[in-house]
Design a protein around this motif. Sequence first.
Motif, PDB file in Angstrom:
ATOM      1  N   TYR A  16     -12.436  10.719   9.155  1.00  0.00           N
ATOM      2  CA  TYR A  16     -13.001   9.727   8.213  1.00  0.00           C
ATOM      3  C   TYR A  16     -14.458  10.259   7.689  1.00  0.00           C
ATOM      4  O   TYR A  16     -14.631  10.171   6.467  1.00  0.00           O
ATOM      5  CB  TYR A  16     -13.077   8.576   9.013  1.00  0.00           C
ATOM      6  N   ARG A  33     -13.978  12.729   4.899  1.00  0.00           N
ATOM      7  CA  ARG A  33     -13.039  12.079   3.745  1.00  0.00           C
ATOM      8  C   ARG A  33     -11.537  12.698   3.548  1.00  0.00           C
ATOM      9  O   ARG A  33     -10.943  12.643   2.647  1.00  0.00           O
ATOM     10  CB  ARG A  33     -14.024  12.437   2.283  1.00  0.00           C
ATOM     11  N   GLU A  34     -11.066  12.859   4.776  1.00  0.00           N
ATOM     12  CA  GLU A  34      -9.697  13.255   4.765  1.00  0.00           C
ATOM     13  C   GLU A  34      -8.910  11.686   5.148  1.00  0.00           C
ATOM     14  O   GLU A  34      -8.422  11.696   6.272  1.00  0.00           O
ATOM     15  CB  GLU A  34      -9.354  14.331   5.765  1.00  0.00           C
ATOM     16  N   PHE A  35      -8.892  10.965   4.124  1.00  0.00           N
ATOM     17  CA  PHE A  35      -8.571   9.519   4.394  1.00  0.00           C
ATOM     18  C   PHE A  35      -6.977   9.649   4.798  1.00  0.00           C
ATOM     19  O   PHE A  35      -6.606   8.808   5.497  1.00  0.00           O
ATOM     20  CB  PHE A  35      -8.830   8.921   3.276  1.00  0.00           C
ATOM     21  N   LEU A  36      -6.240  10.034   3.955  1.00  0.00           N
ATOM     22  CA  LEU A  36      -4.622  10.181   4.501  1.00  0.00           C
ATOM     23  C   LEU A  36      -4.368  10.359   5.952  1.00  0.00           C
ATOM     24  O   LEU A  36      -3.778   9.768   6.587  1.00  0.00           O
ATOM     25  CB  LEU A  36      -3.951  10.878   3.618  1.00  0.00           C
ATOM     26  N   ALA A  65      -5.816   7.625   7.986  1.00  0.00           N
ATOM     27  CA  ALA A  65      -5.189   6.408   8.152  1.00  0.00           C
ATOM     28  C   ALA A  65      -3.761   6.711   9.187  1.00  0.00           C
ATOM     29  O   ALA A  65      -3.649   5.857   9.629  1.00  0.00           O
ATOM     30  CB  ALA A  65      -4.770   6.152   6.539  1.00  0.00           C
ATOM     31  N   ASP A  66      -3.215   7.797   8.861  1.00  0.00           N
ATOM     32  CA  ASP A  66      -2.060   8.058   9.657  1.00  0.00           C
ATOM     33  C   ASP A  66      -2.493   7.986  11.194  1.00  0.00           C
ATOM     34  O   ASP A  66      -1.770   7.188  12.064  1.00  0.00           O
ATOM     35  CB  ASP A  66      -1.515   9.364   9.397  1.00  0.00           C
ATOM     36  N   LEU A  71      -9.755   1.563   4.364  1.00  0.00           N
ATOM     37  CA  LEU A  71      -8.625   2.097   3.956  1.00  0.00           C
ATOM     38  C   LEU A  71      -7.619   1.127   3.189  1.00  0.00           C
ATOM     39  O   LEU A  71      -6.927   1.659   2.318  1.00  0.00           O
ATOM     40  CB  LEU A  71      -7.939   2.708   5.032  1.00  0.00           C
ATOM     41  N   SER A 129      -8.849   0.432  -0.685  1.00  0.00           N
ATOM     42  CA  SER A 129      -8.904   1.554  -1.163  1.00  0.00           C
ATOM     43  C   SER A 129      -8.046   1.141  -2.476  1.00  0.00           C
ATOM     44  O   SER A 129      -6.939   0.804  -2.165  1.00  0.00           O
ATOM     45  CB  SER A 129      -8.556   2.635  -0.723  1.00  0.00           C
ATOM     46  N   ASP A 165      -6.702   3.413  -4.443  1.00  0.00           N
ATOM     47  CA  ASP A 165      -5.596   4.495  -4.238  1.00  0.00           C
ATOM     48  C   ASP A 165      -5.205   4.178  -3.015  1.00  0.00           C
ATOM     49  O   ASP A 165      -5.703   4.623  -1.943  1.00  0.00           O
ATOM     50  CB  ASP A 165      -6.004   5.779  -4.521  1.00  0.00           C
ATOM     51  N   LYS A 179      -4.058   4.159   0.869  1.00  0.00           N
ATOM     52  CA  LYS A 179      -3.808   5.002   1.894  1.00  0.00           C
ATOM     53  C   LYS A 179      -2.998   4.941   2.964  1.00  0.00           C
ATOM     54  O   LYS A 179      -2.610   5.680   3.540  1.00  0.00           O
ATOM     55  CB  LYS A 179      -5.363   5.524   2.475  1.00  0.00           C
ATOM     56  N   ASN A 193      -3.383  -4.629  -0.237  1.00  0.00           N
ATOM     57  CA  ASN A 193      -2.956  -3.343  -0.012  1.00  0.00           C
ATOM     58  C   ASN A 193      -1.563  -3.266  -0.150  1.00  0.00           C
ATOM     59  O   ASN A 193      -0.706  -2.471  -0.772  1.00  0.00           O
ATOM     60  CB  ASN A 193      -3.437  -2.951   1.420  1.00  0.00           C
TER      61      ASN A 193
END
Length: 682
Positions: free
Chosen positions: A562, A565-568, A571-572, A598, A601, A603, A605, A668
């Motif tokens: 986090y 900033r590697e949000f994907l 989130a996983d 998340l 967002s 976009d 995630k 979301n």
Amino acid sequence: MINESPPAFELGDTLATRCGNTLTGVFVPGSSKIALSAYRPVKWNSRDAPSETVGSEDFVLVHMAKEASLFEEPLLRSLLAETTVTFTTLQTLAQSQKSSTKKITEYTKISSSYRSVIRCCLEKLELAKKLPEVQENDAKQKLFAEAIMTLYSVECLWHLFEILYMQQQHYQLVVPQLLEWTRFHYPQAEDEATDLLLMGEEASEFDNYWQTLKKLIMFGQLDVTRAILSQQPQASQPAFQAAEQLLKSMPVYQEGYALQKFTTQWEYWHSDLERKLTAHVFATEPELELMMQLVAGSNKHWDAELLDSHDWYEYLPGYLLYTKPSCKPFELRIAATNWQNRWSRQQPADWKMSQLSRMVLQLMKHEVKQFIYDTQKLSDSHWFSTHIIDLIHHTGLLTTYFEQQGVEIPELRQSLIYDYGSYLMTSHNLWQLGIDYLDHCQQEGLAAISLLLPHIPIKTERQAFKIIQLAKQRGFVEVEQDICKVLSKRAYNDERYGSALEWAIRAKDVLLVTAIADFILKNYSHTGNMLCKDVITSIGARMFVSPRLIFLLKYYEFYELYGQREFLAAADLLVNLLDSKITPDYFWPTLLIDALPLLESEDPKIFSKETVAILQHLEMELVPLIERNKRARKQPSNQQTNETALKDYRVEHTEEILDLMRLACARNLARAMIIENTSNIS
């Protein structure tokens, strides 16, 4: 590391019993002291009445008893360190496959090494005794004086043992070695002789000139005596020339020389000396004649000089040189007994034999069993008895003797080494030396090491690593774990949480690792500060020690993703943590709040399926926790604990999480479903 109270035990003290009291003792934990106190027991026939001390302000008197040891002084501890090396060398030598003859020679070298260490320590003590700080300290002066006396006695006895039982065979002569022994341990006469030699011709005017010469004669120092006599102004006179010729021609036994031939030559020389004394060849010089009477072995003149001797054995080798130079070890017992009786008759009525004198007599009389018993009474913490028995065991020279005496030398050796090694391990400064001894006590020694290692006070982590390494080398897994537990708790108390976690993981203690991981997680949920990041990063595969530690590492991995900033990926990982069964109850609010950014967002995630799962966790995990927390609040005793369990630094009240999370999930979910359905149509 064991906090159990040590049991008390009763002592059968006569004085205390006579007064109606019972003397009790308790071992003081963490030391070699015993606390002694007395109490009056109540028996079935005793009268039930208040004690006479009721209402008094008298304190209970407790005496602290501790074994006296010479080796508290750092200077003396060096003796133990050096002799431990020699001890280890001896064990290695005993295990090697060499011929018995060569081994005896090497065993003698080992024996000499022990004595050399003692002599070196004695010299250091003599020098240290003269230092100003020691001169001004009465306690140190007393300690040094006692140490010098004890070590001198040990070296003297060891030297004699080496002469009689290691260097000699029954067919060899013992007098030359005994002369060397007395010369080594009574150097005063030799020192005075050196002064006389330096004075030259003026030496004859010295007051103690003839007294010094008589001492030299009685010590068998013929060469030095001749050198001093040659400096006499009257050295050219017949009496001095005759004395010089007799002293020079006295037969001296050499190794390999025929004993019968030597005996014949000596008897001829002795007869010649007596003829010259009868002929009054030395009558013109009364002092010289007296000296030659001593050389002839005149009992009357020897008895007169014995009054000035310090110990009964001081002049025995010199007397044997002039009366029985072919004396063998097995003949020494009779000669020593007769000489000791003769010497004691010259002493005052209240004279008592010292311990050293008694032990010298035991060696000369071949009473080795009693000698070994008395070595254990020396105030050297069994240092001498342990090493001398070990040497006797390995040489095997006295095996037959001890079998006849009913003494099992291997068992006695192991018992002494075990006791001595255990004593060293109870010392804060000598415990490493004790391990070297206990390693050679078979299973009993290993068991003692496993029990004593955890009780060693750990001052530094470097020392801890050393102790752990010693435990690991011997396969003491439980000892290693116990030490790690103690260090972990110590580090935790010192607020060094990274070290505490490292030691707990090394201890493989699930409860301890879980407790520290809980503290780190709770601290993060309360403050937002992640403790000991460097330690968490380096744990790696060791995380499987505890499920809570696995959760901590996986959450820290999410925390790092986090932050990068590697949000994907974050989130996983967060969804996986929510689905896992290892999330602690108190951390659910924090974990769900982490999902808010998340979910909000623009976009998405988190996809629709995962969003539904989060809503399910919200309703199935967090809502029941909040309900339980509300019920617990009504119980004042548990209010603070439960509030803390569901607290997050980002939200003041946990109820707020429900509304925020439901709204975020709804938004979301709508965005995610639109995007997912749109991509499916296209």
